[in-house]
Design a protein around this motif. Structure first.
Motif, PDB file in Angstrom:
ATOM      1  N   GLY A  95       0.787  -1.228   0.000  1.00 52.29           N
ATOM      2  CA  GLY A  95       0.000   0.000   0.000  1.00 52.29           C
ATOM      3  C   GLY A  95       0.815   1.271   0.000  1.00 52.29           C
ATOM      4  O   GLY A  95       0.255   2.370  -0.070  1.00 52.29           O
ATOM      5  N   MET A  96       2.159   1.142   0.088  1.00 53.39           N
ATOM      6  CA  MET A  96       3.054   2.309   0.091  1.00 53.39           C
ATOM      7  C   MET A  96       2.624   3.313   1.157  1.00 53.39           C
ATOM      8  O   MET A  96       2.631   4.512   0.939  1.00 53.39           O
ATOM      9  CB  MET A  96       3.106   2.949  -1.301  1.00 53.39           C
ATOM     10  N   LYS A  97       2.298   2.784   2.342  1.00 51.63           N
ATOM     11  CA  LYS A  97       1.871   3.637   3.442  1.00 51.63           C
ATOM     12  C   LYS A  97       3.083   4.170   4.213  1.00 51.63           C
ATOM     13  O   LYS A  97       4.139   3.552   4.251  1.00 51.63           O
ATOM     14  CB  LYS A  97       0.956   2.864   4.394  1.00 51.63           C
ATOM     15  N   TRP A  98       2.913   5.322   4.829  1.00 52.80           N
ATOM     16  CA  TRP A  98       3.941   5.914   5.678  1.00 52.80           C
ATOM     17  C   TRP A  98       3.915   5.251   7.042  1.00 52.80           C
ATOM     18  O   TRP A  98       2.884   4.750   7.497  1.00 52.80           O
ATOM     19  CB  TRP A  98       3.723   7.413   5.822  1.00 52.80           C
ATOM     20  N   GLY A  99       5.074   5.257   7.716  1.00 54.34           N
ATOM     21  CA  GLY A  99       5.161   4.651   9.031  1.00 54.34           C
ATOM     22  C   GLY A  99       6.174   5.337   9.923  1.00 54.34           C
ATOM     23  O   GLY A  99       6.833   6.308   9.527  1.00 54.34           O
ATOM     24  N   ARG A 100       6.288   4.817  11.141  1.00 56.94           N
ATOM     25  CA  ARG A 100       7.266   5.284  12.124  1.00 56.94           C
ATOM     26  C   ARG A 100       7.846   4.073  12.843  1.00 56.94           C
ATOM     27  O   ARG A 100       7.264   2.986  12.825  1.00 56.94           O
ATOM     28  CB  ARG A 100       6.621   6.219  13.152  1.00 56.94           C
ATOM     29  N   LEU A 101       8.995   4.280  13.498  1.00 53.63           N
ATOM     30  CA  LEU A 101       9.569   3.283  14.378  1.00 53.63           C
ATOM     31  C   LEU A 101       9.298   3.683  15.821  1.00 53.63           C
ATOM     32  O   LEU A 101       9.508   4.840  16.203  1.00 53.63           O
ATOM     33  CB  LEU A 101      11.074   3.151  14.147  1.00 53.63           C
ATOM     34  N   ARG A 102       8.849   2.715  16.603  1.00 56.09           N
ATOM     35  CA  ARG A 102       8.590   2.930  18.021  1.00 56.09           C
ATOM     36  C   ARG A 102       9.428   1.954  18.844  1.00 56.09           C
ATOM     37  O   ARG A 102       9.843   0.902  18.348  1.00 56.09           O
ATOM     38  CB  ARG A 102       7.105   2.701  18.336  1.00 56.09           C
ATOM     39  N   ALA A 103       9.640   2.288  20.116  1.00 53.08           N
ATOM     40  CA  ALA A 103      10.340   1.384  21.021  1.00 53.08           C
ATOM     41  C   ALA A 103       9.475   0.170  21.316  1.00 53.08           C
ATOM     42  O   ALA A 103       8.244   0.249  21.326  1.00 53.08           O
ATOM     43  CB  ALA A 103      10.699   2.118  22.312  1.00 53.08           C
ATOM     44  N   GLY A 104      10.137  -0.956  21.543  1.00 52.75           N
ATOM     45  CA  GLY A 104       9.433  -2.189  21.867  1.00 52.75           C
ATOM     46  C   GLY A 104       9.500  -3.177  20.728  1.00 52.75           C
ATOM     47  O   GLY A 104       9.973  -2.867  19.630  1.00 52.75           O
ATOM     48  N   GLY A 105       9.060  -4.409  20.982  1.00 55.16           N
ATOM     49  CA  GLY A 105       9.035  -5.398  19.919  1.00 55.16           C
ATOM     50  C   GLY A 105      10.294  -6.239  19.879  1.00 55.16           C
ATOM     51  O   GLY A 105      11.109  -6.255  20.809  1.00 55.16           O
ATOM     52  N   ASN A 106      10.476  -6.925  18.764  1.00 60.29           N
ATOM     53  CA  ASN A 106      11.562  -7.886  18.625  1.00 60.29           C
ATOM     54  C   ASN A 106      12.801  -7.241  18.012  1.00 60.29           C
ATOM     55  O   ASN A 106      12.889  -6.019  17.864  1.00 60.29           O
ATOM     56  CB  ASN A 106      11.100  -9.051  17.739  1.00 60.29           C
TER      57      ASN A 106
ATOM     58  N   TYR B 262       7.397  -1.402  14.097  1.00 62.61           N
ATOM     59  CA  TYR B 262       6.960  -0.538  13.003  1.00 62.61           C
ATOM     60  C   TYR B 262       5.454  -0.350  13.100  1.00 62.61           C
ATOM     61  O   TYR B 262       4.710  -1.292  13.353  1.00 62.61           O
ATOM     62  CB  TYR B 262       7.306  -1.186  11.658  1.00 62.61           C
ATOM     63  N   GLU B 263       5.019   0.895  12.899  1.00 63.61           N
ATOM     64  CA  GLU B 263       3.581   1.150  12.842  1.00 63.61           C
ATOM     65  C   GLU B 263       3.288   2.104  11.711  1.00 63.61           C
ATOM     66  O   GLU B 263       4.053   3.029  11.435  1.00 63.61           O
ATOM     67  CB  GLU B 263       3.061   1.721  14.163  1.00 63.61           C
ATOM     68  N   THR B 264       2.162   1.885  11.032  1.00 57.09           N
ATOM     69  CA  THR B 264       1.759   2.780   9.955  1.00 57.09           C
ATOM     70  C   THR B 264       1.153   4.048  10.537  1.00 57.09           C
ATOM     71  O   THR B 264       0.651   4.068  11.661  1.00 57.09           O
ATOM     72  CB  THR B 264       0.754   2.103   9.017  1.00 57.09           C
TER      73      THR B 264
END
Length: 281
Positions: A261-272, A278-280
């Motif tokens: 979908g070529m969506k924009w995202g950001r990196l957040r703390a947490g996860g593997n 990553y979240e859109t």
């Protein structure tokens, strides 16, 4: 996406649906368990990875800038499909004649397809901006296709030397970090290809990145998976690490060339992986 006075729109041209088990190599190649956090980005019918193909349109002041030029109108060879970019432009009331600049993240087949059609420039009023290293590597008359390129390329049409022949007088080369236009800066990201670039957009104190093929999937960015088609694997890994840190430290929005979908995202703390998720937007 709005970055200051810049309006950025995704233009979907097509897609490639790729068997995920062949995308990454090395001792850390992902297992099905590793893919699990990214299952929503896989095709639900086949379990394959969806890679959207297209461009980003950047509009500000008197500039109408295209970042990459899609797969083209075809016919294409599996797993690629294309042909939607023209309609995506018209959906925004933008004509190919309106494009002032085309900036290429790199020169693989799925990023250059609309450069010329039937031997004529498709964006006849645009300045063509390419990293010198990619141009010198891919435009050679004796360039030998890599194995994956052989399977998807119509050589009489898709070779860089053919596709760009009608626009040679409009090409401007740059190399590495360079300001291409006011507020549009190319950042060194070589590895996937000899001249891969990331584009940083800046306006009114706001910034965002178009990361092109720095990575192809969310897992590649978050987990550090090694993409099979990288030209120089060590340099590609270094570039991903450098931009992962830059994106997170500066809380930058970003968009990749092939995320579904070529969506924009950001990196957040947490996860593997590197402790990020990553979240859109």
């Amino acid at each position: 996406m709005q970055i200051g006075d810049m309006r950025i729109d995704s233009l979907i041209d097509g897609e490639a649906v790729l068997a995920k088990d062949g995308l990454y190599i090395g001792d850390d190649a992902p297992t099905d368990e590793d893919w699990a956090p990214y299952a929503k980005y896989l095709d639900q019918c086949t379990g394959h990875q969806i890679n959207t193909v297209g461009s980003y349109l950047i509009r500000y002041d008197d500039r109408v800038v295209l970042h990459d030029a899609g797969m083209g109108p075809g016919p294409t060879l599996p797993p690629f499909t294309g042909g939607g970019l023209r309609s995506a432009l018209w959906a925004l009331d933008v004509s190919p004649l309106d494009i002032t600049d085309v900036i290429y993240s790199h020169l693989h087949i799925d990023h250059i397809g609309w450069t010329s059609i039937n031997g004529k420039p498709f964006f006849p009023n645009a300045t063509i901006r390419i990293d010198r290293r990619d141009w010198e590597h891919y435009s050679r008359a004796d360039y030998e296709l890599e194995d994956w390129e052989v399977a998807v390329t119509h050589t009489e049409r898709d070779l860089v030397s053919v596709r760009f022949a009608p626009v040679l007088d409009r090409i401007e080369l740059f190399e590495g970090d360079a300001e291409l236009l006011p507020g549009v800066v190319a950042l060194e990201a070589s590895g996937h290809t000899p001249g891969t670039t990331v584009i940083e957009l800046s306006s009114r104190g706001e910034k965002g990145l178009l990361i092109g093929d720095l990575v192809h999937t969310q897992g590649e960015l978050i987990e550090g998976w090694d993409f099979v088609m990288n030209h120089d694997h060590a340099k590609a890994s270094e570039a991903v690490e450098r931009f992962r840190k830059y994106i997170y430290d500066n809380k930058l929005p970003f968009a990749a060339a092939h995320f579904p979908g070529m969506k924009w995202g950001r990196l957040r703390a947490g996860g593997n992986g590197f402790g990020l998720t990553y979240e859109t937007i």
